[in-house]
Enzyme design. Structure first.
Site, PDB file in Angstrom:
ATOM      1  N   GLU A  38       8.610 108.932  56.311  1.00 27.99           N
ATOM      2  CA  GLU A  38       9.797 109.674  57.020  1.00 27.99           C
ATOM      3  C   GLU A  38      10.701 109.203  55.936  1.00 27.99           C
ATOM      4  O   GLU A  38      11.205 108.222  55.313  1.00 27.99           O
ATOM      5  CB  GLU A  38      10.388 109.675  57.902  1.00 27.99           C
ATOM      6  CG  GLU A  38      11.921 110.427  57.867  1.00 27.99           C
ATOM      7  CD  GLU A  38      12.222 110.339  59.696  1.00 27.99           C
ATOM      8  OE1 GLU A  38      13.152 111.643  60.144  1.00 27.99           O
ATOM      9  OE2 GLU A  38      11.965 109.073  60.090  1.00 27.99           O
ATOM     10  N   LYS A 103      11.388 119.411  60.133  1.00 25.86           N
ATOM     11  CA  LYS A 103      11.499 118.251  61.369  1.00 25.86           C
ATOM     12  C   LYS A 103      12.375 118.685  62.805  1.00 25.86           C
ATOM     13  O   LYS A 103      13.433 119.118  63.001  1.00 25.86           O
ATOM     14  CB  LYS A 103      12.096 117.617  61.401  1.00 25.86           C
ATOM     15  CG  LYS A 103      12.002 116.438  62.463  1.00 25.86           C
ATOM     16  CD  LYS A 103      12.866 114.691  61.955  1.00 25.86           C
ATOM     17  CE  LYS A 103      12.745 113.804  63.289  1.00 25.86           C
ATOM     18  NZ  LYS A 103      13.815 112.383  62.856  1.00 25.86           N
ATOM     19  N   CYS A 137       8.310 112.028  63.197  1.00 29.38           N
ATOM     20  CA  CYS A 137       9.466 109.974  63.270  1.00 29.38           C
ATOM     21  C   CYS A 137       9.571 110.766  65.355  1.00 29.38           C
ATOM     22  O   CYS A 137       8.346 110.877  66.209  1.00 29.38           O
ATOM     23  CB  CYS A 137      10.074 110.275  63.009  1.00 29.38           C
ATOM     24  SG  CYS A 137      11.495 108.671  63.912  1.00 29.38           S
TER      25      CYS A 137
END
Length: 250
Positions: A38, A103, A137
């Protein structure tokens, strides 16, 4: 399909040095898909106006690497687009076509939700016969969003997940593999970031039964994914047929 993930000690806010470091680490490596952490070009940074790509610098680097290696490259970077900031996960194919996922679950504990804009789409990429779900994540903590509707074979997670919470990272990766009857490859960064958070080596690839199938060499994590093996496993254990039906509002 061979996936190689790079456990990268990301240099804080320094794109060029990170690009050079990645090139050096992967210089003599071959794989079908290379996975980077990330925000691989900057570190997990909330100074979005300062660090976000305005000219697709990270994407252009991924394209360069994909062309040189004749392989796919995947990782996330901070991006500015139309006055908004996104934590964007790119998947660059060897022919340089691009899929991307913004995300969805922003890490409010760090203030990410105050800086970046959440994505609105669940993205599945088709590559070498595999259907691949892209995740970043904190998405890992939300199993509903990643629930397998019999529409993917692999989940890729790229992360900056600190050592102090690493047990959750490792347990949840295995859980996502088992509950979704899928391969799960989770790539974390290593080292210490600009917020003085430490990241231990904790990257893994799990098969659908929860067994680890990755092998580690220096800063590289390698895994061979066999689609026929997965299909046989799913045909024998048809647990997905009993899943609940629901819709997600995005």
């Amino acid at each position: 399909m061979k996936i190689t993930g790079l456990n990268l000690d990301i240099i804080w806010k320094n794109k060029e040095e990170n690009f050079q470091q990645i090139e050096k680490e992967l210089q003599n490596q071959e794989a079908d898909l290379f996975l980077l952490p990330e925000m691989f070009s900057t570190g997990f940074c909330m100074d979005a106006a300062e660090v976000s790509d305005k000219n697709q610098e990270s994407l252009e680097f991924l394209k360069k690497m994909a062309k040189e290696k004749d392989a796919a490259f995947c990782g996330s970077a901070p991006v500015e687009e139309n006055g908004k900031f996104y934590n964007r996960m790119y998947f660059v194919h060897p022919d340089l076509t691009v899929d991307f996922y913004d995300k969805r679950h922003l890490f409010s504990f760090s203030g990410e939700d105050q800086v970046y804009t959440p994505g609105k789409e669940r993205v599945i990429v088709n590559y070498k016969g595999f259907r691949i779900l892209l995740q970043v994540c904190y998405d890992l903590r939300f199993p509903v969003f990643a629930r397998n509707n019999d529409d993917y074979d692999v989940i890729l997670y790229v992360a900056n997940w600190p050592e102090k919470r690493v047990a959750a990272w490792e347990h949840l990766l295995k859980a996502r593999a088992i509950e979704n009857l899928s391969f799960v490859f989770g790539l974390n960064r290593i080292g210490t970031d600009g917020n003085n958070l430490f990241y231990q080596e904790s990257s893994h690839c799990f098969f659908a039964d929860g067994k680890e199938i990755s092998e580690k060499q220096r800063n590289l994590v390698n895994a061979e994914l066999n689609l026929e093996q997965l299909k046989d496993f799913r045909n024998h254990f048809q647990f997905l047929n009993d899943r609940d039906s629901f819709a997600i509002e995005l």
